[in-house]
Design a protein around this motif. Structure first.
Motif, short mmCIF file in Angstrom:
data_model
loop_
_atom_site.label_atom_id
_atom_site.label_comp_id
_atom_site.label_asym_id
_atom_site.label_seq_id
_atom_site.Cartn_x
_atom_site.Cartn_y
_atom_site.Cartn_z
N LEU A 124 41.27 34.97 46.93
CA LEU A 124 41.01 35.28 45.44
C LEU A 124 41.78 36.49 44.97
O LEU A 124 42.09 37.38 45.84
CB LEU A 124 39.78 35.52 45.02
CG LEU A 124 38.67 34.27 44.82
CD1 LEU A 124 37.26 34.73 44.81
CD2 LEU A 124 39.33 33.39 43.65
N ARG A 125 42.42 36.75 43.84
CA ARG A 125 43.03 38.12 43.35
C ARG A 125 42.05 38.23 42.15
O ARG A 125 42.08 37.61 41.09
CB ARG A 125 44.45 37.65 42.98
CG ARG A 125 44.81 39.20 42.46
CD ARG A 125 46.48 38.97 42.35
NE ARG A 125 46.80 38.69 41.08
CZ ARG A 125 47.81 39.05 40.33
NH1 ARG A 125 48.74 39.62 41.03
NH2 ARG A 125 48.16 38.65 39.14
N LEU A 126 41.46 39.61 42.14
CA LEU A 126 40.94 40.16 40.98
C LEU A 126 41.88 41.10 40.25
O LEU A 126 42.62 41.68 41.12
CB LEU A 126 39.78 40.91 41.63
CG LEU A 126 38.68 40.28 42.32
CD1 LEU A 126 37.66 41.29 42.82
CD2 LEU A 126 38.06 39.09 41.81
N MET A 128 41.92 54.82 40.92
CA MET A 128 41.09 53.47 40.64
C MET A 128 40.76 52.76 42.01
O MET A 128 41.41 52.87 43.02
CB MET A 128 42.50 52.30 40.35
CG MET A 128 43.08 52.86 39.10
SD MET A 128 42.12 52.98 37.41
CE MET A 128 41.75 51.28 37.07
N GLY A 129 39.57 52.09 41.68
CA GLY A 129 38.81 51.83 42.82
C GLY A 129 38.11 50.35 42.81
O GLY A 129 37.78 50.04 41.64
N TRP A 130 37.88 49.44 43.77
CA TRP A 130 37.18 48.37 43.72
C TRP A 130 35.94 48.72 44.65
O TRP A 130 36.03 49.09 45.46
CB TRP A 130 38.10 47.24 44.30
CG TRP A 130 39.20 46.71 43.22
CD1 TRP A 130 40.27 46.84 43.20
CD2 TRP A 130 38.76 45.68 42.13
NE1 TRP A 130 40.73 46.19 42.12
CE2 TRP A 130 39.94 45.48 41.51
CE3 TRP A 130 37.51 45.05 41.78
CZ2 TRP A 130 39.94 44.60 40.28
CZ3 TRP A 130 37.73 44.24 40.29
CH2 TRP A 130 38.97 43.96 40.01
N TYR A 131 34.79 48.14 43.92
CA TYR A 131 33.41 48.40 44.56
C TYR A 131 32.90 47.17 44.40
O TYR A 131 33.08 46.23 43.64
CB TYR A 131 32.57 49.63 44.10
CG TYR A 131 33.24 50.78 44.01
CD1 TYR A 131 34.51 51.18 43.32
CD2 TYR A 131 32.84 51.98 44.78
CE1 TYR A 131 35.02 52.44 43.22
CE2 TYR A 131 33.39 53.27 44.92
CZ TYR A 131 34.50 53.47 44.14
OH TYR A 131 34.93 54.73 44.18
N LEU A 173 43.23 43.46 43.17
CA LEU A 173 42.66 43.18 44.59
C LEU A 173 43.06 42.02 45.12
O LEU A 173 42.47 40.93 44.66
CB LEU A 173 41.28 43.65 44.49
CG LEU A 173 40.33 43.61 46.20
CD1 LEU A 173 41.28 44.99 46.65
CD2 LEU A 173 38.87 43.66 46.02
N GLN A 174 43.69 41.76 45.97
CA GLN A 174 44.30 40.42 46.62
C GLN A 174 43.34 40.25 47.79
O GLN A 174 43.37 41.41 48.83
CB GLN A 174 45.54 40.54 47.27
CG GLN A 174 45.92 39.19 47.72
CD GLN A 174 46.14 38.04 46.98
OE1 GLN A 174 46.47 37.91 45.76
NE2 GLN A 174 45.27 36.85 47.52
N MET A 175 42.56 39.22 47.89
CA MET A 175 41.36 39.03 49.09
C MET A 175 41.83 37.78 49.81
O MET A 175 41.82 36.74 49.26
CB MET A 175 40.20 39.06 48.29
CG MET A 175 39.76 40.16 47.56
SD MET A 175 38.06 40.23 47.12
CE MET A 175 38.03 38.72 45.63
N ASN A 176 42.19 37.99 50.79
CA ASN A 176 42.49 36.86 51.92
C ASN A 176 41.49 36.83 52.84
O ASN A 176 40.70 37.51 53.07
CB ASN A 176 43.77 36.87 52.42
CG ASN A 176 45.03 37.19 51.50
OD1 ASN A 176 44.86 36.61 50.07
ND2 ASN A 176 45.89 37.90 51.73
N SER A 222 46.40 47.28 44.90
CA SER A 222 47.86 47.40 44.24
C SER A 222 47.58 47.85 42.67
O SER A 222 46.33 47.42 41.88
CB SER A 222 48.69 46.35 44.17
OG SER A 222 48.51 45.15 43.69
N ARG A 223 48.63 48.52 42.16
CA ARG A 223 48.18 48.76 40.68
C ARG A 223 49.83 48.87 39.92
O ARG A 223 50.69 48.87 40.52
CB ARG A 223 47.71 50.15 40.26
CG ARG A 223 48.72 51.21 40.92
CD ARG A 223 48.05 52.75 41.02
NE ARG A 223 47.23 52.90 39.56
CZ ARG A 223 46.63 54.34 39.30
NH1 ARG A 223 46.43 54.94 40.33
NH2 ARG A 223 46.30 54.66 38.19
#
Length: 120
Positions: free
Chosen positions: A18-20, A34-37, A80-83, A70-71
């Motif tokens: 998924l890519r957020l 910037m962050g993903w939590y 946020l690329q999630m593999n 990435s930004r």
């Protein structure tokens, strides 16, 4: 006033991707970190990945090698690329923007969250 809007969450099978996206409006500029939590049921919110103003990135040990942050400063968007997703990645994912390079704590601006569910 800063607003953050996440998108891209959903239901995916284990091993999938998924890519957020997190689109920022307002007074966001490249000086923000910037962050993903994420927060899973019954657990505390944790940092998944962050990209500080210098461009350096940090990752939780549990996602290293699988997730990439990435930004795009021109678009005021962080991704946020999630593999290779696992069931333990299931959580609500939140985007955060803050001044400075300290990604701990709950200060700064937060999005509303997007649900990621990984089925095994």
């Amino acid at each position: 006033q800063v607003q953050l809007v996440e998108s891209g969450g959903g239901l995916v099978q284990a091993g999938g991707s998924l890519r957020l996206s997190c689109a920022a409006s307002g007074s966001i500029y490249s000086g923000y970190s910037m962050g993903w939590y994420r927060q899973a049921p019954g657990k505390q919110r944790e940092l998944v990945a962050g990209i500080i103003s210098s461009g350096s990135t940090v990752y939780a040990q549990s996602v290293k090698g699988r997730f990439t942050i990435s930004r795009d400063n021109a678009k005021n968007t962080v991704y946020l690329q999630m593999n290779s997703l696992k069931s333990e990645d299931t959580a609500v994912y939140y985007c955060n923007a803050r001044l400075g390079s300290n990604l701990s704590g709950s200060y700064g601006y937060w999005g509303q969250g997007t649900q990621v569910t990984v089925s095994s």
